[in-house]
Design an enzyme around this catalytic site. Structure first.
Site, mmCIF file in Angstrom:
data_model
loop_
_atom_site.group_PDB
_atom_site.id
_atom_site.type_symbol
_atom_site.label_atom_id
_atom_site.label_comp_id
_atom_site.label_asym_id
_atom_site.label_seq_id
_atom_site.Cartn_x
_atom_site.Cartn_y
_atom_site.Cartn_z
ATOM 1 N N ALA A 77 41.462 -14.301 -4.141
ATOM 2 C CA ALA A 77 41.782 -15.704 -3.891
ATOM 3 C C ALA A 77 41.876 -15.655 -2.492
ATOM 4 C CB ALA A 77 43.090 -15.947 -4.556
ATOM 5 N N ASN A 160 53.785 -20.311 -6.235
ATOM 6 C CA ASN A 160 53.855 -18.859 -6.638
ATOM 7 C C ASN A 160 55.060 -18.114 -6.767
ATOM 8 O OD1 ASN A 160 53.579 -18.985 -3.933
ATOM 9 N ND2 ASN A 160 53.742 -16.904 -3.678
ATOM 10 N N SER A 208 41.811 -16.243 -9.149
ATOM 11 C CA SER A 208 41.869 -14.982 -8.922
ATOM 12 C C SER A 208 41.866 -14.226 -10.206
ATOM 13 C CB SER A 208 43.100 -14.295 -8.013
ATOM 14 O OG SER A 208 43.044 -13.006 -8.023
ATOM 15 N N HIS A 210 43.143 -11.151 -11.448
ATOM 16 C CA HIS A 210 44.210 -10.612 -11.894
ATOM 17 C C HIS A 210 45.576 -11.516 -12.204
ATOM 18 C CE1 HIS A 210 46.883 -9.930 -8.217
ATOM 19 N NE2 HIS A 210 45.704 -10.399 -7.810
ATOM 20 N N THR A 243 25.302 -5.512 -2.786
ATOM 21 C CA THR A 243 25.417 -5.454 -4.464
ATOM 22 C C THR A 243 26.649 -6.260 -4.905
ATOM 23 O OG1 THR A 243 24.052 -3.336 -4.474
ATOM 24 C CG2 THR A 243 25.051 -4.205 -6.230
ATOM 25 N N CYS A 330 53.195 -10.541 -1.956
ATOM 26 C CA CYS A 330 52.502 -10.486 -0.698
ATOM 27 C C CYS A 330 53.631 -10.159 0.558
ATOM 28 C CB CYS A 330 51.590 -11.717 -0.291
ATOM 29 S SG CYS A 330 52.692 -13.495 -0.171
#
Length: 389
Positions: A77, A160, A208, A210, A243, A330
């Site tokens: 994210a 969050n 995101s 996870h 890739t 974070c």
């Protein structure tokens, strides 16, 4: 009495979720069977991998009401947010005039940092939108800012830290009426609440893996289909990007598919567990306060404060029994006050005694009972230790 040591309880699902075993299975299949390079379209292995990427785009789009052509895979994210803001800056109405951005002080650090960088470079000017002590956005302030001239509105779908939900459909309407683009950080909300990105006219939306029982290291920027994004790890038509992370992309797609099917059943059950845990803690711990908007929050969020107990002392006593946090992952490793709680106007002692608890789809009723006991005991032990000083 059993001598088997009880497994620690995981209640930090805002930071990261357990990967659903069904997601693990499709990732393993991709790595062992669909291992071709999706950019190698000269053989069936490349074709198979390319089809997996396209299928994953469709699943992401379905979850948030987007268009598959607008799904651009990223490493997470944070990268998606950076990409969206960079795109908005590059395509601002007047190249010699900074982009006019409106956002609140409770946005995720990834948004604040990306905007701050652009501001330092002279590319944006910021209008700050106030929030109340429940972290609710002042919509009248947003309307006023848009009336004065705004090019981009940045708002999270759900906070969050304290879990407050935002009326993103209404916010998008306000932005659209002023011809402003809108960036919705749906990292915490996607897979937990219904979102209809195209119908609501959301220009940019981030997710995101996870945060919804998928793998780490994969996310997506979802744009309106008429927006051209030159850089994206998962787009087959991108240039110079190497890739694509096919296992991660497929894992995110499967996680989105499962949330589409199970969100309606999971979220009320999780909310009931959260409410039970909240009631247990409030009934056993004196002085405990609940932060955020209790009537309009994520089902798995419980944010608490104790004014007389430092949160780090409590967590030290819980480390091997119960996984919760003092705030956003974070910033939790940095010894600074939460910018969210500060913007809400919480007293310093409530900020210093704050705890973020995040339930998940794999949380059991027994774990709720045990977690309440562990937490209450840790608080009591901490209070005794403080009193003895």
């Amino acid at each position: 009495m059993s001598n088997v040591e009880e497994k620690p309880i995981y209640l930090d699902n805002h930071a990261s979720t357990q990967v659903d075993p069904r997601v693990v299975a499709v990732i393993l299949h991709t790595m062992t069977t669909g291992y071709g390079n999706p950019n190698s379209v000269d053989h069936v292995f490349g074709d198979m991998a390319a089809k997996m990427v396209v299928a994953a785009q469709c699943e992401v789009a379905k979850l948030i009401g987007g268009d598959p052509d607008g799904v651009h895979f990223t490493t997470g994210a944070s990268e998606a947010i950076q990409l969206a803001i960079a795109h908005a800056v590059s395509n601002r109405p007047h190249r010699d005039i900074p982009l006019r951005v409106a956002l609140s002080a409770v946005e995720h650090r990834a948004v604040l940092d990306a905007i701050s960088l652009q501001e330092d470079n002279g590319n944006v000017v910021v209008t700050w939108l106030p929030v109340d002590n429940f972290a609710r956005l002042d919509l009248e302030a947003l309307k006023s800012a848009c009336a004065s001239g705004i090019d981009l509105v940045c708002v999270m779908a759900a906070n969050n830290e304290v879990g407050t939900l935002y009326p993103i459909e209404q916010i998008a309407q306000i932005a659209s009426s002023a011809n402003a683009s809108i960036l919705i950080d749906a990292t915490q909300a996607a897979g937990h609440i219904p979102i209809f990105a195209v119908d609501w006219g959301i220009t940019y939306l981030t997710v995101s893996g996870h945060k919804m029982y998928g793998p780490k290291g994969i996310g997506a920027l979802v744009t309106l289909p008429n927006i051209s994004i030159r850089y994206s790890h998962g787009r087959l038509r991108s240039t110079g990007n190497g890739t694509p992370n096919v296992p991660g992309i497929v894992g995110l797609g499967e996680a989105c598919r499962l949330r589409q099917m199970e969100m309606i059943q999971d979220e009320p059950r999780i909310a009931a567990q959260r409410n039970h845990l909240e009631a247990l803690l409030l009934s056993t711990i004196s002085g405990l306060e609940v932060n955020g908007d209790r009537s309009n929050r994520l089902s798995h969020n419980l944010h608490l404060s104790l004014p007389d107990v430092p949160n780090d002392a409590v967590l030290a006593r819980l480390r091997n029994r119960l996984a919760i946090s003092t705030g956003a992952a974070c910033t939790s490793a940095v010894d600074t006050p939460s910018h969210v709680l500060n913007a809400m106007g919480l007293a310093e002692e409530l900020q210093n005694g704050a705890f973020r608890i995040g339930l998940g789809k794999f949380t059991t009723d027994d774990e709720i009972e045990r977690a309440a006991g562990y937490f209450a005991a840790a608080v009591e032990d901490t209070r005794r230790a403080i009193a003895a000083i």
